[in-house]
Motif scaffolding. Structure first.
Motif, PDB file in Angstrom:
ATOM      1  N   VAL A  94       0.842  -1.195   0.000  1.00  0.00           N
ATOM      2  CA  VAL A  94       0.000   0.000   0.000  1.00  0.00           C
ATOM      3  C   VAL A  94       0.877   1.246   0.000  1.00  0.00           C
ATOM      4  O   VAL A  94       1.707   1.444   0.898  1.00  0.00           O
ATOM      5  N   LEU A  95       0.703   2.086  -1.002  1.00  0.00           N
ATOM      6  CA  LEU A  95       1.484   3.315  -1.154  1.00  0.00           C
ATOM      7  C   LEU A  95       0.579   4.530  -1.035  1.00  0.00           C
ATOM      8  O   LEU A  95      -0.449   4.614  -1.706  1.00  0.00           O
ATOM      9  N   HIS A  96       0.984   5.478  -0.179  1.00  0.00           N
ATOM     10  CA  HIS A  96       0.301   6.779  -0.162  1.00  0.00           C
ATOM     11  C   HIS A  96       1.141   7.744  -0.972  1.00  0.00           C
ATOM     12  O   HIS A  96       2.239   8.127  -0.577  1.00  0.00           O
ATOM     13  N   PHE A  97       0.632   8.146  -2.132  1.00  0.00           N
ATOM     14  CA  PHE A  97       1.330   9.061  -3.030  1.00  0.00           C
ATOM     15  C   PHE A  97       0.898  10.481  -2.687  1.00  0.00           C
ATOM     16  O   PHE A  97      -0.100  10.969  -3.182  1.00  0.00           O
ATOM     17  N   ARG A  98       1.664  11.143  -1.829  1.00  0.00           N
ATOM     18  CA  ARG A  98       1.263  12.442  -1.277  1.00  0.00           C
ATOM     19  C   ARG A  98       1.291  13.553  -2.313  1.00  0.00           C
ATOM     20  O   ARG A  98       0.402  14.383  -2.389  1.00  0.00           O
ATOM     21  N   ASN A  99       2.374  13.636  -3.093  1.00  0.00           N
ATOM     22  CA  ASN A  99       2.468  14.585  -4.205  1.00  0.00           C
ATOM     23  C   ASN A  99       2.167  16.028  -3.780  1.00  0.00           C
ATOM     24  O   ASN A  99       1.186  16.628  -4.224  1.00  0.00           O
ATOM     25  N   PHE A 100       3.028  16.574  -2.948  1.00  0.00           N
ATOM     26  CA  PHE A 100       2.844  17.936  -2.434  1.00  0.00           C
ATOM     27  C   PHE A 100       2.771  18.988  -3.535  1.00  0.00           C
ATOM     28  O   PHE A 100       2.224  20.076  -3.322  1.00  0.00           O
ATOM     29  N   GLN A 101       3.335  18.715  -4.691  1.00  0.00           N
ATOM     30  CA  GLN A 101       3.378  19.727  -5.742  1.00  0.00           C
ATOM     31  C   GLN A 101       1.991  20.105  -6.246  1.00  0.00           C
ATOM     32  O   GLN A 101       1.823  21.122  -6.925  1.00  0.00           O
ATOM     33  N   GLN A 183      -1.779  -4.588   5.459  1.00  0.00           N
ATOM     34  CA  GLN A 183      -1.308  -5.770   6.187  1.00  0.00           C
ATOM     35  C   GLN A 183       0.113  -6.164   5.833  1.00  0.00           C
ATOM     36  O   GLN A 183       0.899  -6.517   6.709  1.00  0.00           O
ATOM     37  N   LYS A 184       0.472  -6.112   4.576  1.00  0.00           N
ATOM     38  CA  LYS A 184       1.785  -6.585   4.139  1.00  0.00           C
ATOM     39  C   LYS A 184       2.855  -5.518   4.347  1.00  0.00           C
ATOM     40  O   LYS A 184       3.760  -5.673   5.156  1.00  0.00           O
ATOM     41  N   GLU A 185       2.737  -4.415   3.617  1.00  0.00           N
ATOM     42  CA  GLU A 185       3.726  -3.333   3.713  1.00  0.00           C
ATOM     43  C   GLU A 185       3.049  -2.025   3.328  1.00  0.00           C
ATOM     44  O   GLU A 185       2.266  -1.975   2.378  1.00  0.00           O
ATOM     45  N   ILE A 186       3.357  -0.969   4.059  1.00  0.00           N
ATOM     46  CA  ILE A 186       2.806   0.349   3.754  1.00  0.00           C
ATOM     47  C   ILE A 186       3.970   1.309   3.547  1.00  0.00           C
ATOM     48  O   ILE A 186       4.953   1.291   4.303  1.00  0.00           O
ATOM     49  N   LEU A 187       3.877   2.139   2.514  1.00  0.00           N
ATOM     50  CA  LEU A 187       4.958   3.042   2.150  1.00  0.00           C
ATOM     51  C   LEU A 187       4.409   4.440   1.913  1.00  0.00           C
ATOM     52  O   LEU A 187       3.286   4.609   1.421  1.00  0.00           O
ATOM     53  N   GLY A 188       5.217   5.461   2.239  1.00  0.00           N
ATOM     54  CA  GLY A 188       4.784   6.827   2.001  1.00  0.00           C
ATOM     55  C   GLY A 188       5.860   7.827   2.359  1.00  0.00           C
ATOM     56  O   GLY A 188       6.894   7.496   2.963  1.00  0.00           O
ATOM     57  N   TYR A 189       5.596   9.073   1.993  1.00  0.00           N
ATOM     58  CA  TYR A 189       6.531  10.173   2.220  1.00  0.00           C
ATOM     59  C   TYR A 189       6.514  10.563   3.692  1.00  0.00           C
ATOM     60  O   TYR A 189       5.452  10.835   4.266  1.00  0.00           O
ATOM     61  N   ALA A 190       7.681  10.605   4.314  1.00  0.00           N
ATOM     62  CA  ALA A 190       7.771  10.825   5.757  1.00  0.00           C
ATOM     63  C   ALA A 190       7.307  12.205   6.198  1.00  0.00           C
ATOM     64  O   ALA A 190       7.003  12.405   7.375  1.00  0.00           O
ATOM     65  N   ARG A 191       7.231  13.159   5.297  1.00  0.00           N
ATOM     66  CA  ARG A 191       6.785  14.506   5.682  1.00  0.00           C
ATOM     67  C   ARG A 191       5.270  14.613   5.742  1.00  0.00           C
ATOM     68  O   ARG A 191       4.733  15.665   6.084  1.00  0.00           O
ATOM     69  N   SER A 192       4.575  13.570   5.420  1.00  0.00           N
ATOM     70  CA  SER A 192       3.114  13.565   5.493  1.00  0.00           C
ATOM     71  C   SER A 192       2.682  12.994   6.837  1.00  0.00           C
ATOM     72  O   SER A 192       2.798  11.792   7.077  1.00  0.00           O
ATOM     73  N   THR A 193       2.184  13.846   7.741  1.00  0.00           N
ATOM     74  CA  THR A 193       1.710  13.350   9.039  1.00  0.00           C
ATOM     75  C   THR A 193       0.488  12.462   8.854  1.00  0.00           C
ATOM     76  O   THR A 193       0.248  11.553   9.657  1.00  0.00           O
ATOM     77  N   TYR A 194      -0.270  12.702   7.801  1.00  0.00           N
ATOM     78  CA  TYR A 194      -1.429  11.864   7.470  1.00  0.00           C
ATOM     79  C   TYR A 194      -0.966  10.425   7.255  1.00  0.00           C
ATOM     80  O   TYR A 194      -1.527   9.482   7.822  1.00  0.00           O
ATOM     81  N   PHE A 195       0.058  10.267   6.436  1.00  0.00           N
ATOM     82  CA  PHE A 195       0.593   8.925   6.185  1.00  0.00           C
ATOM     83  C   PHE A 195       1.228   8.331   7.443  1.00  0.00           C
ATOM     84  O   PHE A 195       0.996   7.160   7.770  1.00  0.00           O
ATOM     85  N   ILE A 196       2.037   9.121   8.145  1.00  0.00           N
ATOM     86  CA  ILE A 196       2.754   8.596   9.313  1.00  0.00           C
ATOM     87  C   ILE A 196       1.772   8.060  10.349  1.00  0.00           C
ATOM     88  O   ILE A 196       1.929   6.952  10.870  1.00  0.00           O
ATOM     89  N   TRP A 197       0.736   8.831  10.655  1.00  0.00           N
ATOM     90  CA  TRP A 197      -0.214   8.371  11.677  1.00  0.00           C
ATOM     91  C   TRP A 197      -1.002   7.153  11.218  1.00  0.00           C
ATOM     92  O   TRP A 197      -1.218   6.211  11.994  1.00  0.00           O
ATOM     93  N   ALA A 198      -1.424   7.134   9.968  1.00  0.00           N
ATOM     94  CA  ALA A 198      -2.145   5.959   9.470  1.00  0.00           C
ATOM     95  C   ALA A 198      -1.259   4.728   9.500  1.00  0.00           C
ATOM     96  O   ALA A 198      -1.707   3.629   9.840  1.00  0.00           O
ATOM     97  N   SER A 199       0.014   4.898   9.179  1.00  0.00           N
ATOM     98  CA  SER A 199       0.918   3.748   9.117  1.00  0.00           C
ATOM     99  C   SER A 199       1.260   3.203  10.495  1.00  0.00           C
ATOM    100  O   SER A 199       1.266   1.985  10.703  1.00  0.00           O
ATOM    101  N   ILE A 200       1.531   4.076  11.458  1.00  0.00           N
ATOM    102  CA  ILE A 200       1.922   3.569  12.780  1.00  0.00           C
ATOM    103  C   ILE A 200       0.726   3.038  13.561  1.00  0.00           C
ATOM    104  O   ILE A 200       0.895   2.299  14.525  1.00  0.00           O
ATOM    105  N   LEU A 201      -0.486   3.374  13.120  1.00  0.00           N
ATOM    106  CA  LEU A 201      -1.679   2.798  13.735  1.00  0.00           C
ATOM    107  C   LEU A 201      -2.135   1.536  12.995  1.00  0.00           C
ATOM    108  O   LEU A 201      -3.100   0.897  13.394  1.00  0.00           O
TER     109      LEU A 201
END
Length: 250
Positions: A94-101, A183-201
């Motif tokens: 599972v990838l969260h593609f944040r794409n800040f641009q 369940q398997k692996e989650i990946l995302g940009y570390a500057r996204s708090t949205y991704f970080i919180w979803a991943s660590i939970l």
């Protein structure tokens, strides 16, 4: 955490996670919130989303406290939009593609430079083989600017014969729930708090947060701050967090 009653209860954490307040005494925050109680649960207010020693020490309790009800209704449209509309398959990356641009005119100059689509496909996902499955959530799906980068990413991934799907028919709450259920692996940009919180939970076996090694990212302070997360959790951090979370720099 919410209540139908218009009330507010102050909760103070002291020592070994005990509480002192008008209505709650001599019990842990988690026990009070999760157990049957005549009062509605307290509403917690915070000024920042710290991932420091508190997260390392109280990780399991915070996971219980912030549990996401997959059957709960979306408050804005309770009959139409469940909070969890779709869930990842067990074997999907599972990838969260944040794409800040898409929302910052000079994202790279402000220290928000993301990996280029080709690097995501060939470096971040270098360990994948033909036929492996990837599910992607992304902000502002359907926006022309986002579509350009997303289409490039899809092209690069599919050129490697990877099976890719974009979860594009959900709102932010539903995407958060989707990420949390990786369940398997989650990946995302570390500057996204949205991704970080979803991943660590989440219960993902592996959590991979990545940064891009650029001058702007170092100048913004994000590189140093984010690289300190694992250290700030402390040597006694819960292994459920420590052993799954990996910060990678590209």
């Amino acid at each position: 955490l919410s209540s139908n009653r218009p009330w507010r209860q102050k909760v103070v954490m002291e020592g070994d996670n005990t509480v002192k307040s008008q209505n709650y005494t001599n019990a842990t925050v988690i026990q009070q919130v999760l157990s049957a109680h005549p009062y509605p649960p307290p509403i917690f207010h915070h000024k920042s989303m710290s991932l420091g020693k508190m997260m390392g020490r109280y990780y399991r309790q915070l996971r219980q406290l912030l549990a996401f009800d997959v059957n709960a209704a979306e408050p804005r449209a309770p009959k139409a939009n469940p909070c969890c509309r779709r869930l990842p398959e067990p074997d999907e990356y599972v990838l969260h593609f944040r794409n800040f641009q898409t929302e910052l005119r000079n994202a790279a100059g402000h220290g928000f430079e993301d990996l280029a689509p080709r690097r995501i496909a060939h470096e971040l996902f270098a360990h994948l083989k033909a036929g492996d499955k990837i599910a992607i959530t992304t902000r502002q799906y359907g926006d022309n600017n986002n579509n350009t980068a997303l289409n490039s990413l899809l092209y690069e991934l599919r050129a490697r014969d990877l099976e890719v799907r974009v979860i594009g028919d959900q709102d932010a709450v539903q995407d958060f729930c989707f990420l949390m259920h990786a369940q398997k692996e989650i990946l995302g940009y570390a500057r996204s708090t949205y991704f970080i919180w979803a991943s660590i939970l989440s219960n993902a076996t592996s959590i991979r947060a990545y940064l891009v090694n650029t001058t702007a990212n170092w100048r913004s302070g994000s590189m140093t701050r984010l690289m300190d997360y694992e250290l700030n959790w402390g040597v006694n951090a819960d292994p459920l967090l420590r052993d799954r979370y990996h910060l990678e720099v590209y």
